[in-house]
Design an enzyme around this catalytic site. Structure first.
Site, PDB file in Angstrom:
ATOM      1  N   GLY A   1       0.749  -1.238  -0.020  1.00  0.00           N
ATOM      2  CA  GLY A   1       0.081   0.128   0.020  1.00  0.00           C
ATOM      3  C   GLY A   1       0.921   1.292   0.085  1.00  0.00           C
ATOM      4  O   GLY A   1       2.020   1.384  -0.556  1.00  0.00           O
TER       5      GLY A   1
ATOM      6  N   SER B   1      -5.437  10.265   7.674  1.00  0.00           N
ATOM      7  CA  SER B   1      -6.376  10.022   6.523  1.00  0.00           C
ATOM      8  C   SER B   1      -7.447  11.202   6.346  1.00  0.00           C
ATOM      9  O   SER B   1      -7.532  11.821   7.299  1.00  0.00           O
ATOM     10  CB  SER B   1      -7.214   8.710   6.685  1.00  0.00           C
ATOM     11  OG  SER B   1      -8.420   8.700   5.851  1.00  0.00           O
TER      12      SER B   1
ATOM     13  N   TYR C   1     -12.284   3.790  12.498  1.00  0.00           N
ATOM     14  CA  TYR C   1     -11.245   4.458  11.897  1.00  0.00           C
ATOM     15  C   TYR C   1     -11.219   5.850  11.812  1.00  0.00           C
ATOM     16  O   TYR C   1     -10.051   6.365  12.008  1.00  0.00           O
ATOM     17  CB  TYR C   1     -11.479   4.101  10.342  1.00  0.00           C
ATOM     18  CG  TYR C   1     -10.429   4.427   9.426  1.00  0.00           C
ATOM     19  CD1 TYR C   1      -9.018   3.715   9.304  1.00  0.00           C
ATOM     20  CD2 TYR C   1     -10.680   5.258   8.378  1.00  0.00           C
ATOM     21  CE1 TYR C   1      -8.116   4.119   8.384  1.00  0.00           C
ATOM     22  CE2 TYR C   1      -9.526   5.634   7.484  1.00  0.00           C
ATOM     23  CZ  TYR C   1      -8.364   5.201   7.442  1.00  0.00           C
ATOM     24  OH  TYR C   1      -7.356   5.554   6.755  1.00  0.00           O
TER      25      TYR C   1
END
Length: 260
Positions: free
Chosen positions: A18, A139, A152
């Site tokens: 990733g 993120s 998350y």
């Protein structure tokens, strides 16, 4: 452009796939000695071989003190850690009411505590040497909270507070701590997730992606998944830009509607 990374030791946690892999490759291509960790020895070996001859891998689980110590000792064997990229993280789509206390603890341990554990010894050494750069990979979900990925989102928001607090500890030094906010990215795990949806619905991958950006990410300005290599290049720049400390650099495709 010379980023001054020749022979420098760079640690990218979870760098076998990733964004972590793309980041490790970018640092390696700039001349750094890149150390990555993981729990699968075969996967690590394959990743280091693909990254290049200065890539080093160690089996180390950062959800444990022993694994953290193993990674730190292994990396220091090549020299002082010049850059630490806290990349380890996981994501799942889950309904809020079904997320157990144990699941919340699991998310905090993986997405937050792994970074805390390895940053403790690395940042201490950096401050003693008066040199170094730490980056947390968060993120866009840290800002644009996602209700079907609430655990998350919350842990990614926690990373922003952690990073800024650690940056305050570097005042007047040549050590820096920053956060990087990627948007939806074409990593293998993300592609696998959407491929599974496409199979379940009996439609193409492209159709699923079109629906995702129309319905779930209508605010995205680029309306597509981001190439992980773009993040790798940007993270190298963030790590080496001495004007940036205590900041959050966004690479979210314009999904966060803010001028800052």
């Amino acid at each position: 452009m010379d980023f001054g990374l020749d022979g420098k030791v760079v640690v990218v946690t979870g760098g076998s796939s990733g964004i972590g892999f793309a980041t490790a490759k970018s640092f390696h291509d700039e001349g750094a000695i890149v150390v990555i960790n993981g729990r699968d020895e075969a996967k690590l070996a394959a990743a280091t071989a693909e990254i290049g001859p200065r890539a080093k891998g160690v089996v180390a689980d950062l959800t444990t003190a022993e694994g953290t110590q193993a990674l730190h000792a292994f990396a220091e064997g090549f020299g002082p850690v010049a850059v630490l990229v806290n990349n380890i993280g996981r994501f799942d789509v889950e309904e809020f009411q079904s997320i157990s206390d144990e699941r919340w603890h699991e998310y905090f341990d993986i997405n937050v505590m792994t970074g805390i554990r390895i940053t403790r010894p690395v940042l201490k050494s950096m401050l003693e040497r008066d040199a170094g750069s730490v980056i947390f990979i968060a993120s866009e979900a840290a800002i644009r909270s996602i209700p079907f990925m609430v655990h998350y989102s919350v842990t990614k928001t926690a990373q922003l507070g952690l990073s800024r607090a650690l940056a305050e500890m570097t005042r007047g030094t040549n050590v820096r701590v920053n956060t990087y906010l990627p948007g939806p990215t074409a990593t293998q795990s993300v592609r696998d997730y959407f491929e599974e949806i496409a199979t379940e619905r009996g439609v193409s991958f492209d159709e699923v992606m079109k629906g995702f950006f129309e319905n779930d990410q209508p605010g995205s300005l680029i309306q597509r998944l981001i190439d992980p290599e773009m993040h790798g290049r940007a993270i190298v720049q963030l790590a080496t830009n001495t004007a940036m400390n205590g900041t959050t650099q966004r690479a979210d495709g314009g999904a966060i509607h803010s001028i800052l």
